[in-house]
Design a protein around this motif. Structure first.
Motif, PDB file in Angstrom:
ATOM      1  N   ASP A  85       0.837  -1.198   0.000  1.00 55.04           N
ATOM      2  CA  ASP A  85       0.000   0.000   0.000  1.00 55.04           C
ATOM      3  C   ASP A  85       0.868   1.242   0.000  1.00 55.04           C
ATOM      4  O   ASP A  85       1.903   1.300   0.662  1.00 55.04           O
ATOM      5  N   ASP A  86       0.436   2.239  -0.740  1.00 49.77           N
ATOM      6  CA  ASP A  86       1.106   3.538  -0.722  1.00 49.77           C
ATOM      7  C   ASP A  86       0.557   4.315   0.470  1.00 49.77           C
ATOM      8  O   ASP A  86      -0.651   4.350   0.679  1.00 49.77           O
ATOM      9  N   PRO A  87       1.418   4.946   1.273  1.00 45.86           N
ATOM     10  CA  PRO A  87       0.918   5.663   2.448  1.00 45.86           C
ATOM     11  C   PRO A  87       0.125   6.924   2.104  1.00 45.86           C
ATOM     12  O   PRO A  87      -0.533   7.487   2.968  1.00 45.86           O
ATOM     13  N   HIS A  88       0.162   7.369   0.838  1.00 54.04           N
ATOM     14  CA  HIS A  88      -0.502   8.617   0.474  1.00 54.04           C
ATOM     15  C   HIS A  88      -1.639   8.425  -0.520  1.00 54.04           C
ATOM     16  O   HIS A  88      -2.640   9.126  -0.450  1.00 54.04           O
ATOM     17  N   LEU A  89      -1.482   7.504  -1.445  1.00 53.13           N
ATOM     18  CA  LEU A  89      -2.511   7.262  -2.461  1.00 53.13           C
ATOM     19  C   LEU A  89      -3.440   6.142  -2.023  1.00 53.13           C
ATOM     20  O   LEU A  89      -2.992   5.133  -1.492  1.00 53.13           O
ATOM     21  N   VAL A  90      -4.726   6.336  -2.257  1.00 53.93           N
ATOM     22  CA  VAL A  90      -5.724   5.315  -1.941  1.00 53.93           C
ATOM     23  C   VAL A  90      -6.396   4.928  -3.253  1.00 53.93           C
ATOM     24  O   VAL A  90      -6.792   5.793  -4.037  1.00 53.93           O
ATOM     25  N   ARG A  91      -6.527   3.646  -3.487  1.00 55.83           N
ATOM     26  CA  ARG A  91      -7.180   3.172  -4.709  1.00 55.83           C
ATOM     27  C   ARG A  91      -8.660   2.958  -4.439  1.00 55.83           C
ATOM     28  O   ARG A  91      -9.056   2.334  -3.459  1.00 55.83           O
ATOM     29  N   GLN A  92      -9.481   3.494  -5.341  1.00 55.18           N
ATOM     30  CA  GLN A  92     -10.926   3.272  -5.306  1.00 55.18           C
ATOM     31  C   GLN A  92     -11.332   2.810  -6.698  1.00 55.18           C
ATOM     32  O   GLN A  92     -11.573   3.626  -7.587  1.00 55.18           O
ATOM     33  N   GLY A  93     -11.328   1.496  -6.889  1.00 58.00           N
ATOM     34  CA  GLY A  93     -11.605   0.958  -8.218  1.00 58.00           C
ATOM     35  C   GLY A  93     -10.487   1.350  -9.163  1.00 58.00           C
ATOM     36  O   GLY A  93      -9.319   1.092  -8.900  1.00 58.00           O
ATOM     37  N   ASP A  94     -10.830   2.022 -10.257  1.00 57.95           N
ATOM     38  CA  ASP A  94      -9.828   2.481 -11.220  1.00 57.95           C
ATOM     39  C   ASP A  94      -9.276   3.863 -10.869  1.00 57.95           C
ATOM     40  O   ASP A  94      -8.351   4.339 -11.501  1.00 57.95           O
ATOM     41  N   ASP A  95      -9.867   4.510  -9.872  1.00 56.97           N
ATOM     42  CA  ASP A  95      -9.447   5.851  -9.485  1.00 56.97           C
ATOM     43  C   ASP A  95      -8.404   5.805  -8.379  1.00 56.97           C
ATOM     44  O   ASP A  95      -8.350   4.867  -7.579  1.00 56.97           O
ATOM     45  N   LEU A  96      -7.599   6.852  -8.326  1.00 59.92           N
ATOM     46  CA  LEU A  96      -6.659   7.062  -7.236  1.00 59.92           C
ATOM     47  C   LEU A  96      -7.099   8.297  -6.474  1.00 59.92           C
ATOM     48  O   LEU A  96      -7.481   9.301  -7.077  1.00 59.92           O
ATOM     49  N   VAL A  97      -7.040   8.246  -5.150  1.00 59.55           N
ATOM     50  CA  VAL A  97      -7.416   9.379  -4.311  1.00 59.55           C
ATOM     51  C   VAL A  97      -6.175   9.830  -3.557  1.00 59.55           C
ATOM     52  O   VAL A  97      -5.504   9.022  -2.907  1.00 59.55           O
ATOM     53  N   LEU A  98      -5.870  11.127  -3.654  1.00 58.02           N
ATOM     54  CA  LEU A  98      -4.697  11.703  -3.004  1.00 58.02           C
ATOM     55  C   LEU A  98      -5.137  12.858  -2.118  1.00 58.02           C
ATOM     56  O   LEU A  98      -5.477  13.929  -2.610  1.00 58.02           O
ATOM     57  N   PRO A  99      -5.166  12.643  -0.786  1.00 53.92           N
ATOM     58  CA  PRO A  99      -5.474  13.759   0.100  1.00 53.92           C
ATOM     59  C   PRO A  99      -4.230  14.639   0.263  1.00 53.92           C
ATOM     60  O   PRO A  99      -3.129  14.124   0.418  1.00 53.92           O
ATOM     61  N   ILE A 100      -4.414  15.960   0.167  1.00 46.54           N
ATOM     62  CA  ILE A 100      -3.307  16.874   0.416  1.00 46.54           C
ATOM     63  C   ILE A 100      -3.768  17.984   1.352  1.00 46.54           C
ATOM     64  O   ILE A 100      -4.942  18.340   1.384  1.00 46.54           O
ATOM     65  N   SER A 101      -2.820  18.515   2.120  1.00 46.16           N
ATOM     66  CA  SER A 101      -3.105  19.623   3.028  1.00 46.16           C
ATOM     67  C   SER A 101      -2.679  20.929   2.375  1.00 46.16           C
ATOM     68  O   SER A 101      -1.597  21.013   1.791  1.00 46.16           O
ATOM     69  N   ILE A 102      -3.547  21.917   2.473  1.00 44.83           N
ATOM     70  CA  ILE A 102      -3.225  23.248   1.985  1.00 44.83           C
ATOM     71  C   ILE A 102      -3.427  24.239   3.122  1.00 44.83           C
ATOM     72  O   ILE A 102      -4.111  23.950   4.102  1.00 44.83           O
ATOM     73  N   SER A 103      -2.867  25.422   2.987  1.00 45.63           N
ATOM     74  CA  SER A 103      -2.996  26.449   4.019  1.00 45.63           C
ATOM     75  C   SER A 103      -4.313  27.205   3.846  1.00 45.63           C
ATOM     76  O   SER A 103      -4.923  27.177   2.771  1.00 45.63           O
ATOM     77  N   PRO A 104      -4.754  27.898   4.894  1.00 43.61           N
ATOM     78  CA  PRO A 104      -5.958  28.728   4.737  1.00 43.61           C
ATOM     79  C   PRO A 104      -5.791  29.767   3.616  1.00 43.61           C
ATOM     80  O   PRO A 104      -6.729  30.018   2.863  1.00 43.61           O
ATOM     81  N   GLY A 105      -4.605  30.335   3.482  1.00 45.01           N
ATOM     82  CA  GLY A 105      -4.355  31.302   2.422  1.00 45.01           C
ATOM     83  C   GLY A 105      -4.513  30.699   1.039  1.00 45.01           C
ATOM     84  O   GLY A 105      -5.073  31.320   0.131  1.00 45.01           O
TER      85      GLY A 105
END
Length: 125
Positions: free
Chosen positions: A15-35
């Motif tokens: 498993d990749d610690p950052h990418l999550v597989r959902q069927g044929d899709d990849l999900v990548l959560p990222i953090s951004i700043s309020p700005g």
């Protein structure tokens, strides 16, 4: 040589610690700043197939999903690829420097003055 026969392979995927597989899709959560969420920004991310530029639209709320079409896994028994879905999480810093604190205080004062410091929630005065 050896006689003809079947060859069986066992493949173990890590498993990749950052990418999550959902069927044929990849999900990548990222953090951004309020700005970045308020003003928008352009980021360069490492996708499954290399670097990708992603534009964060101004006014992006938490959990906004940006979709990069055909940047996911190859579809099984079908034509095309899945998508890369980038989920934006807004990172609120626990500690800020003196200048940042002053800027946030100025922003809060402006929001209060404009009547936007609350979400018009029935339990908030």
């Amino acid at each position: 040589g050896a006689p003809n026969g079947d060859l069986y392979l066992v493949v173990h995927l890590q498993d990749d610690p950052h990418l999550v597989r959902q069927g044929d899709d990849l999900v990548l959560p990222i953090s951004i700043s309020p700005g970045q969420a308020v003003l928008g920004d352009t980021l360069e991310i490492k996708g499954f197939f290399g670097k990708e530029k992603v534009r964060i639209p101004s006014g992006s709320p938490a959990d906004t999903v940006l979709v990069l079409r055909s940047k996911g896994f190859k579809k099984l028994n079908a034509w095309g690829r899945g998508d890369l879905k980038i989920v934006l999480h807004i990172h609120i810093p626990e500690k800020v420097g003196r200048q940042e604190k002053s800027l946030y205080q100025d922003l809060l004062d402006l929001e209060k003055k404009a009547g936007r410091s609350q979400d018009n929630h029935p339990y908030l005065n």
